[in-house]
Design a protein around this motif. Structure first.
Motif, PDB file in Angstrom:
ATOM      1  N   GLY A   1      -5.986  -2.996  -5.204  1.00 37.96           N
ATOM      2  CA  GLY A   1      -6.523  -3.622  -3.996  1.00 37.96           C
ATOM      3  C   GLY A   1      -5.710  -3.342  -2.755  1.00 37.96           C
ATOM      4  O   GLY A   1      -5.986  -3.897  -1.692  1.00 37.96           O
ATOM      5  N   GLY A   2      -4.712  -2.460  -2.860  1.00 43.96           N
ATOM      6  CA  GLY A   2      -3.862  -2.170  -1.711  1.00 43.96           C
ATOM      7  C   GLY A   2      -4.488  -1.162  -0.765  1.00 43.96           C
ATOM      8  O   GLY A   2      -5.498  -0.529  -1.067  1.00 43.96           O
ATOM      9  N   PHE A   3      -3.871  -1.015   0.398  1.00 47.44           N
ATOM     10  CA  PHE A   3      -4.295   0.006   1.359  1.00 47.44           C
ATOM     11  C   PHE A   3      -3.686   1.339   0.952  1.00 47.44           C
ATOM     12  O   PHE A   3      -2.556   1.403   0.471  1.00 47.44           O
ATOM     13  N   CYS A   4      -4.417   2.429   1.142  1.00 51.80           N
ATOM     14  CA  CYS A   4      -3.835   3.743   0.888  1.00 51.80           C
ATOM     15  C   CYS A   4      -4.436   4.771   1.833  1.00 51.80           C
ATOM     16  O   CYS A   4      -5.573   4.647   2.289  1.00 51.80           O
ATOM     17  N   VAL A   5      -3.641   5.799   2.122  1.00 49.70           N
ATOM     18  CA  VAL A   5      -4.068   6.877   3.010  1.00 49.70           C
ATOM     19  C   VAL A   5      -3.412   8.166   2.554  1.00 49.70           C
ATOM     20  O   VAL A   5      -2.261   8.167   2.107  1.00 49.70           O
ATOM     21  N   GLY A   6      -4.158   9.275   2.632  1.00 45.85           N
ATOM     22  CA  GLY A   6      -3.645  10.569   2.222  1.00 45.85           C
ATOM     23  C   GLY A   6      -3.509  11.522   3.392  1.00 45.85           C
ATOM     24  O   GLY A   6      -4.284  11.483   4.346  1.00 45.85           O
ATOM     25  N   GLU A   7      -2.493  12.393   3.301  1.00 47.01           N
ATOM     26  CA  GLU A   7      -2.274  13.424   4.316  1.00 47.01           C
ATOM     27  C   GLU A   7      -2.889  14.746   3.828  1.00 47.01           C
ATOM     28  O   GLU A   7      -2.204  15.559   3.200  1.00 47.01           O
ATOM     29  N   PHE A   8      -4.191  14.916   4.111  1.00 46.30           N
ATOM     30  CA  PHE A   8      -4.850  16.170   3.738  1.00 46.30           C
ATOM     31  C   PHE A   8      -4.898  17.063   4.975  1.00 46.30           C
ATOM     32  O   PHE A   8      -5.853  17.054   5.744  1.00 46.30           O
ATOM     33  N   TRP A   9      -3.831  17.823   5.166  1.00 45.81           N
ATOM     34  CA  TRP A   9      -3.691  18.684   6.340  1.00 45.81           C
ATOM     35  C   TRP A   9      -3.995  20.123   5.899  1.00 45.81           C
ATOM     36  O   TRP A   9      -3.111  20.885   5.563  1.00 45.81           O
ATOM     37  N   LYS A  10      -5.273  20.445   5.892  1.00 44.63           N
ATOM     38  CA  LYS A  10      -5.698  21.779   5.478  1.00 44.63           C
ATOM     39  C   LYS A  10      -7.043  22.076   6.110  1.00 44.63           C
ATOM     40  O   LYS A  10      -8.052  21.431   5.788  1.00 44.63           O
ATOM     41  N   GLY A  11      -7.053  23.011   7.047  1.00 44.83           N
ATOM     42  CA  GLY A  11      -8.278  23.359   7.742  1.00 44.83           C
ATOM     43  C   GLY A  11      -9.117  24.365   6.970  1.00 44.83           C
ATOM     44  O   GLY A  11      -8.628  25.026   6.040  1.00 44.83           O
TER      45      GLY A  11
ATOM     46  N   GLY B   1       0.840  -1.195   0.000  1.00 50.12           N
ATOM     47  CA  GLY B   1       0.000   0.000   0.000  1.00 50.12           C
ATOM     48  C   GLY B   1       0.869   1.236   0.000  1.00 50.12           C
ATOM     49  O   GLY B   1       2.113   1.156   0.031  1.00 50.12           O
ATOM     50  N   PHE B   2       0.201   2.390   0.000  1.00 51.11           N
ATOM     51  CA  PHE B   2       0.921   3.657  -0.086  1.00 51.11           C
ATOM     52  C   PHE B   2       0.301   4.712   0.815  1.00 51.11           C
ATOM     53  O   PHE B   2      -0.916   4.775   0.979  1.00 51.11           O
ATOM     54  N   ARG B   3       1.165   5.550   1.381  1.00 50.80           N
ATOM     55  CA  ARG B   3       0.757   6.751   2.105  1.00 50.80           C
ATOM     56  C   ARG B   3       1.159   7.937   1.238  1.00 50.80           C
ATOM     57  O   ARG B   3       2.335   8.075   0.862  1.00 50.80           O
ATOM     58  N   PHE B   4       0.211   8.786   0.892  1.00 52.35           N
ATOM     59  CA  PHE B   4       0.479   9.897  -0.013  1.00 52.35           C
ATOM     60  C   PHE B   4       0.677  11.192   0.778  1.00 52.35           C
ATOM     61  O   PHE B   4      -0.202  11.633   1.522  1.00 52.35           O
ATOM     62  N   ASP B   5       1.841  11.788   0.601  1.00 52.02           N
ATOM     63  CA  ASP B   5       2.249  12.996   1.307  1.00 52.02           C
ATOM     64  C   ASP B   5       1.657  14.248   0.664  1.00 52.02           C
ATOM     65  O   ASP B   5       1.488  14.317  -0.559  1.00 52.02           O
ATOM     66  N   PHE B   6       1.330  15.248   1.481  1.00 52.94           N
ATOM     67  CA  PHE B   6       0.961  16.594   1.018  1.00 52.94           C
ATOM     68  C   PHE B   6      -0.053  16.542  -0.131  1.00 52.94           C
ATOM     69  O   PHE B   6       0.158  17.101  -1.206  1.00 52.94           O
ATOM     70  N   VAL B   7      -1.172  15.857   0.095  1.00 53.54           N
ATOM     71  CA  VAL B   7      -2.123  15.663  -0.999  1.00 53.54           C
ATOM     72  C   VAL B   7      -2.890  16.938  -1.359  1.00 53.54           C
ATOM     73  O   VAL B   7      -3.570  16.976  -2.387  1.00 53.54           O
ATOM     74  N   ARG B   8      -2.753  17.975  -0.555  1.00 52.25           N
ATOM     75  CA  ARG B   8      -3.347  19.261  -0.931  1.00 52.25           C
ATOM     76  C   ARG B   8      -2.620  19.861  -2.141  1.00 52.25           C
ATOM     77  O   ARG B   8      -3.092  20.821  -2.752  1.00 52.25           O
ATOM     78  N   GLY B   9      -1.475  19.290  -2.505  1.00 50.33           N
ATOM     79  CA  GLY B   9      -0.660  19.824  -3.588  1.00 50.33           C
ATOM     80  C   GLY B   9      -1.074  19.370  -4.976  1.00 50.33           C
ATOM     81  O   GLY B   9      -0.466  19.807  -5.964  1.00 50.33           O
ATOM     82  N   TYR B  10      -2.103  18.506  -5.075  1.00 51.13           N
ATOM     83  CA  TYR B  10      -2.537  18.032  -6.395  1.00 51.13           C
ATOM     84  C   TYR B  10      -3.953  17.499  -6.264  1.00 51.13           C
ATOM     85  O   TYR B  10      -4.423  17.166  -5.165  1.00 51.13           O
ATOM     86  N   ALA B  11      -4.651  17.407  -7.367  1.00 48.74           N
ATOM     87  CA  ALA B  11      -6.044  16.961  -7.361  1.00 48.74           C
ATOM     88  C   ALA B  11      -6.130  15.515  -6.873  1.00 48.74           C
ATOM     89  O   ALA B  11      -5.309  14.665  -7.213  1.00 48.74           O
ATOM     90  N   ALA B  12      -7.179  15.238  -6.088  1.00 47.91           N
ATOM     91  CA  ALA B  12      -7.341  13.919  -5.485  1.00 47.91           C
ATOM     92  C   ALA B  12      -7.489  12.809  -6.520  1.00 47.91           C
ATOM     93  O   ALA B  12      -7.115  11.655  -6.265  1.00 47.91           O
ATOM     94  N   ARG B  13      -8.011  13.131  -7.692  1.00 46.63           N
ATOM     95  CA  ARG B  13      -8.238  12.098  -8.715  1.00 46.63           C
ATOM     96  C   ARG B  13      -6.933  11.413  -9.133  1.00 46.63           C
ATOM     97  O   ARG B  13      -6.950  10.248  -9.560  1.00 46.63           O
ATOM     98  N   HIS B  14      -5.812  12.129  -9.006  1.00 47.71           N
ATOM     99  CA  HIS B  14      -4.536  11.520  -9.399  1.00 47.71           C
ATOM    100  C   HIS B  14      -4.193  10.326  -8.503  1.00 47.71           C
ATOM    101  O   HIS B  14      -3.600   9.350  -8.966  1.00 47.71           O
TER     102      HIS B  14
END
Length: 535
Positions: free
Chosen positions: A221-231, A197-210
């Protein structure tokens, strides 16, 4: 593909009903590094992960969030503040795997050990920015082709997300060449390096569809998680997102990326709210589909303490007096919980948390708490009380509360499972778990009068590593000692033989105990299981 790679972790259902990749909802994630890992063990961090693979599995983790795999030779220094850094992987140079964490071979060995222990490696992926000025890079991304944010795309920067710092190092993921480049690399990490699986860093830097596109092409079928740190307050005036909640923003990203998302809604409440406010995290949402996508955490390499130079980043560290309550909350409630390496293994806290966190993980797994489990909250007893329905048991957890008997809020019968932090943490469990008889044997247990052989280990039936609660064996054929212990069927439990006085205070027992040498033994409780150790 590496032997024992992602196929060893197949679940019946790896996606939620909404198509979010949560790998069945029973993951317990360990962040397998911290900000200073490349400095406290230069070139040796992968070896550290390899050496601890069996322990990580025995402690109940199903996944390890690995550091960024690509080499980072960046460095910086601030003479005014007396600080320096670089090389952590977040300002990478190219796809070469010889990094500050170890060599390419070291990485493969660490991943093979984790996969062999049935712990899936989740690689940290930095898509938005890289060190374009690094000398000796094997990766060429020319300017003026729409591949860099600094290129001109119809009078605008070439990007579909926020800039990282000033944006001068950003890649344009909307560019087809860039996306194809990353798709090939992520597929290689999965197929060749054993990523689960993958952890995606700084996902506010590009469109989520990517993110969704990259997962489809590399490990759908892998696990994935995004770091959307933006209030909400970070959006400009007039933007509709400014009036939305933290939960709304996180869910919108997850819906489009089809990945879980770090629960910054809960983190914000832990930082700024009272304990009863913790029920307003994404993981406490009344809608199951929202709870399922929440990857909860207390601190990480960005927010909290890291052993080593300057103590790490400390961007948003939790108050120390809330740490034990916070972990009790995320490890007993819905979502996919994440434990931070220093809290588990390096004693970053005044009191090391390893045994405490392992006990909470045991409670979670025994009860069958999953990402989408049902949860209800009660604040009438002060603090916060959560009632969580697992697949096998129900858990009641009381935080900073006067609740001492769960019958006040439920008609079920409960038994105490844990009390900690001066009574600020209380956990009860209910339901039916049929214990199984496990046969223990300790060889070469030569004793003197008043001393006997005991077993002690990481479950409540084995005393939770407390010598005073160890279980005495009988000298069946001296010096071989045997005993049958009833245990709840659960995950692998570490244990050891120990010779101790038959009576005495905890301190006295500890001072005179003679332990079995070498590594811990391990047993997975099952009816009639046999397990043995030797002095």
């Amino acid at each position: 593909m590496l032997a024992g790679a992602a196929a060893a972790h197949a679940d019946d259902a790896v996606k939620t009903a909404g198509g979010v990749r949560y790998h069945g909802g029973d993951e317990i994630l360990l962040q397998g590094f911290h900000w200073n890992s490349t400095r406290v063990k230069p070139g040796g961090w992968y070896a550290e992960l390899k050496s601890r693979a069996a322990q990580i599995a025995a402690d109940g983790f199903t996944s390890v969030w690995m550091p960024p795999p690509w080499r980072d030779t960046s460095s910086w220094k601030d003479d005014a503040k007396g600080t320096s850094g670089g090389g952590e992987g977040y300002f990478w140079k190219d796809f070469d795997k010889n990094s500050g964490y170890g060599t390419d071979a070291d990485l493969r060995a660490a991943v093979a050990a984790l996969n062999g222990a049935h712990v899936k490696p989740v690689f940290d992926i930095v898509l938005n920015h890289r060190d374009a000025k690094a000398e000796g890079s094997t990766l060429s991304i020319p300017a003026g082709k729409g591949r860099l944010r600094t290129d001109n795309c119809d009078g605008r920067p070439c990007d579909d997300g926020d800039p990282f710092m000033d944006g001068s190092s950003d890649l344009n993921l909307a560019n087809a060449e860039n996306e194809a480049m990353f798709a090939a690399e992520l597929k290689s990490l999965h197929d060749t390096y054993g990523a689960g699986g993958f952890r995606f860093d700084f996902v506010r830097g590009y469109a989520a569809r990517h993110v969704d596109d990259l997962m489809k092409s590399s490990d759908d079928g892998g696990f994935c998680v995004g770091e959307f740190w933006k209030g909400p307050s970070e959006f400009p005036e007039g933007d509709p997102n400014r009036s939305k909640s933290w939960q709304d923003l996180l869910m919108a990203w997850s819906d489009e990326a089809k990945c879980t998302v770090f629960d910054f809604a809960l983190k914000e409440r832990m930082q700024n709210g009272s304990v009863p406010d913790w029920r307003y995290g994404l993981n406490g949402n009344p809608q199951r589909s929202w709870r399922e996508v929440a990857t909860t955490f207390v601190d990480n390499h960005d927010t909290g303490y890291s052993p080593g130079p300057y103590g790490g980043q400390h961007h948003w560290a939790l108050r120390p007096d809330r740490l034990r309550m916070a972990y009790a909350f995320i490890l007993t409630t819905p979502g996919t919980p994440t434990v931070y390496w220093p809290d588990m293994y390096e004693g970053a806290t005044p009191t090391p948390l390893h045994d405490y966190l392992r006990r909470l993980i045991t409670i979670r797994r025994d009860a069958g708490v999953r990402a989408g489990s049902d949860v209800s909250f009660n604040t009438d007893q002060g603090g916060l009380v959560a009632r969580v329905t697992g697949t096998r048991q129900t858990i009641v957890v009381a935080l900073d509360s006067r609740l001492t008997e769960p019958r006040v809020i439920s008609d079920q019968s409960f038994v105490p499972a844990l009390e900690d932090d001066g009574g600020k943490v209380r956990v009860w469990e209910s339901g039916t778990v049929t214990p199984v008889d496990v046969n223990f044997r300790c060889d070469k247990g030569e004793t003197t009068k008043g001393r006997s052989v005991y077993v002690v280990g990481g479950s409540k039936e084995l005393g939770l590593w407390k010598l005073e609660d160890a279980v005495k064996l009988e000298p069946a054929t001296y010096p071989t000692w045997k005993g049958t212990i009833s245990m709840a069927p659960a995950f692998a439990t570490a244990w050891k033989c120990v010779i101790r006085d038959e009576t005495g205070t905890p301190d006295a027992l500890k001072a005179t105990a003679a332990w079995e040498p070498g590594d811990n033994n391990e047993v997975t409780p099952a009816a009639g299981a046999n397990t043995e150790g030797s002095f």
